[in-house]
Enzyme design. Structure first.
Site, mmCIF file in Angstrom:
data_model
loop_
_atom_site.group_PDB
_atom_site.id
_atom_site.type_symbol
_atom_site.label_atom_id
_atom_site.label_comp_id
_atom_site.label_asym_id
_atom_site.label_seq_id
_atom_site.Cartn_x
_atom_site.Cartn_y
_atom_site.Cartn_z
ATOM 1 N N GLY A 1 0.800 -1.452 0.008
ATOM 2 C CA GLY A 1 -0.110 0.120 0.030
ATOM 3 C C GLY A 1 0.905 1.376 -0.026
ATOM 4 O O GLY A 1 0.294 2.301 0.315
ATOM 5 N N GLU B 1 5.268 -5.844 0.746
ATOM 6 C CA GLU B 1 5.164 -6.128 -0.498
ATOM 7 C C GLU B 1 5.002 -4.821 -1.223
ATOM 8 O O GLU B 1 4.034 -3.892 -1.244
ATOM 9 C CB GLU B 1 3.616 -6.616 -0.597
ATOM 10 C CG GLU B 1 3.643 -7.843 0.207
ATOM 11 C CD GLU B 1 2.204 -8.428 0.588
ATOM 12 O OE1 GLU B 1 1.126 -7.936 0.195
ATOM 13 O OE2 GLU B 1 2.033 -9.121 1.559
ATOM 14 N N PRO B 2 6.053 -4.215 -2.064
ATOM 15 C CA PRO B 2 6.412 -3.120 -2.316
ATOM 16 C C PRO B 2 5.121 -2.660 -3.658
ATOM 17 O O PRO B 2 4.723 -1.595 -3.895
ATOM 18 C CB PRO B 2 7.645 -2.895 -2.885
ATOM 19 C CG PRO B 2 8.107 -4.391 -3.174
ATOM 20 C CD PRO B 2 7.367 -5.371 -2.250
ATOM 21 N N GLY B 3 4.940 -3.788 -4.326
ATOM 22 C CA GLY B 3 3.713 -3.623 -5.456
ATOM 23 C C GLY B 3 3.831 -2.454 -6.270
ATOM 24 O O GLY B 3 4.592 -2.337 -6.987
ATOM 25 N N ARG B 4 2.668 -1.523 -6.113
ATOM 26 C CA ARG B 4 2.598 -0.381 -6.843
ATOM 27 C C ARG B 4 3.942 0.517 -6.946
ATOM 28 O O ARG B 4 4.232 1.107 -7.877
ATOM 29 C CB ARG B 4 1.638 0.357 -6.261
ATOM 30 C CG ARG B 4 1.587 1.944 -6.564
ATOM 31 C CD ARG B 4 0.614 2.758 -5.670
ATOM 32 N NE ARG B 4 -0.596 2.081 -4.962
ATOM 33 C CZ ARG B 4 -1.806 2.181 -5.325
ATOM 34 N NH1 ARG B 4 -2.154 3.077 -6.095
ATOM 35 N NH2 ARG B 4 -2.926 1.605 -4.630
ATOM 36 N N TYR C 1 -12.345 5.172 -7.645
ATOM 37 C CA TYR C 1 -11.969 5.880 -6.282
ATOM 38 C C TYR C 1 -11.345 7.119 -6.432
ATOM 39 O O TYR C 1 -10.407 7.467 -5.691
ATOM 40 C CB TYR C 1 -11.497 4.792 -5.400
ATOM 41 C CG TYR C 1 -10.492 3.873 -5.982
ATOM 42 C CD1 TYR C 1 -9.295 4.360 -6.273
ATOM 43 C CD2 TYR C 1 -11.070 2.512 -6.083
ATOM 44 C CE1 TYR C 1 -8.558 3.213 -6.618
ATOM 45 C CE2 TYR C 1 -10.151 1.438 -6.479
ATOM 46 C CZ TYR C 1 -8.976 1.982 -6.788
ATOM 47 O OH TYR C 1 -8.085 0.998 -7.412
ATOM 48 N N CYS D 1 -19.542 4.374 -23.153
ATOM 49 C CA CYS D 1 -20.938 4.933 -22.878
ATOM 50 C C CYS D 1 -21.302 5.086 -21.650
ATOM 51 O O CYS D 1 -22.193 4.495 -20.927
ATOM 52 C CB CYS D 1 -21.986 3.837 -23.709
ATOM 53 S SG CYS D 1 -23.730 4.639 -23.657
#
Length: 281
Positions: A96, A138-141, A181, A208
């Site tokens: 996160g 967990e470095p992730g992003r 979000y 659409c």
């Protein structure tokens, strides 16, 4: 491992806060389900409890929530040690880690995070008389996000009162995050130099949905026109993994670029791919 909900609210939006009670992820400390899960695992000789895990949310830019999580997780470990004489060898604090999607935005200071979390864990374990477990994050992003850039082609430009809409050939099908979000991006004109003054525009997708907005109040040259290319930085973490066939729009390709060379990693999804699952034709 047991996924624990430590009861900590952190993250950039309520829909991506996963460390609080009353949501679908994990087992809560507050209602005793996390403790019950640990006890059940220990009662099964074919299972081995290798550690505890928590994940507080996404886009966290402060170290403080992680320090609070360390204290609560060590408290849980201490209570399990008192009851069962066992200390899980691993503690996973999840990820996160917040990154900047636009100039001037806050990002998590990873050096400060590492130093303070390590100190907090050592102090908390010393106070509880426990050995320090192996720490996992967990470095992730934080790693993947800055590595990717999304490219869009401008399809049309519409002036509606004081609002300028710049429509591109993507949107919800390759990036639903602004609609889900409220993530904000900073698209930039690439491929040509424009002498025009900057103007505030709303970059919208081709789908659409009135909510198919990729970037509201973005700054682009006032002469932006159909055929132009727009680059959206920090697109490496979620564009590919969240892409879908929304409105039957094919998913985009993925290209690796290094030192002036390009290599196709994932080909563009064609209409033949989309129709290939139909069995009634």
């Amino acid at each position: 491992m047991v996924r624990v909900v430590p009861g900590i609210s952190a993250g950039g939006h309520e829909k991506i806060r996963t460390g609080t009670d009353g949501q679908k992820f994990g087992l809560s400390i507050a209602d005793g389900y996390a403790q019950h899960a640990v006890a059940r695992i220990l009662d099964q000789p074919q299972l081995e409890l290798t550690g505890l895990h928590c994940h507080l949310g996404s886009q966290i830019t402060s170290v403080k929530p992680y320090l609070a999580a360390v204290r609560r997780m060590v408290g849980l470990m201490a209570r399990r040690h008192e009851q069962h004489g066992l200390v899980p060898p691993e503690l996973d604090l999840g990820g996160g880690h917040g990154i900047a999607y636009r100039p001037g935005e806050d990002a998590l200071d990873l050096t400060s995070l590492a130093r303070k979390v390590r100190t907090e864990l050592a102090d908390a374990c010393a106070s509880a008389g426990l050995p320090v477990p192996r720490l996992v994050i967990e470095p992730g992003r934080g790693t993947a996000g800055p590595a990717g850039v999304a490219l869009y082609r401008v399809l049309s430009v519409k002036h509606s009162g004081e609002t300028v809409f710049v429509a591109v050939d993507g949107g919800l099908s390759d990036n639903p995050r602004p609609a889900l979000y409220g993530v904000r991006y900073a698209p930039r004109l690439i491929g040509r130099h424009s002498p025009a003054a900057p103007a505030r525009v709303t970059v919208v997708g081709r789908h659409c949905e009135a909510g198919d907005i990729l970037a509201a109040d973005a700054e682009l040259p006032a002469d932006v026109r159909p055929g132009d290319l727009l680059a959206v930085p920090v697109a490496g973490a979620y564009h590919l993994s969240m892409a879908s066939g929304y409105n039957l729009v094919g998913r985009p390709s993925v290209v690796a670029v290094r030192d002036g060379l390009a290599r196709l990693l994932v080909r563009r999804e064609s209409m033949e791919d989309v129709l290939g699952r139909d069995v009634g034709l």
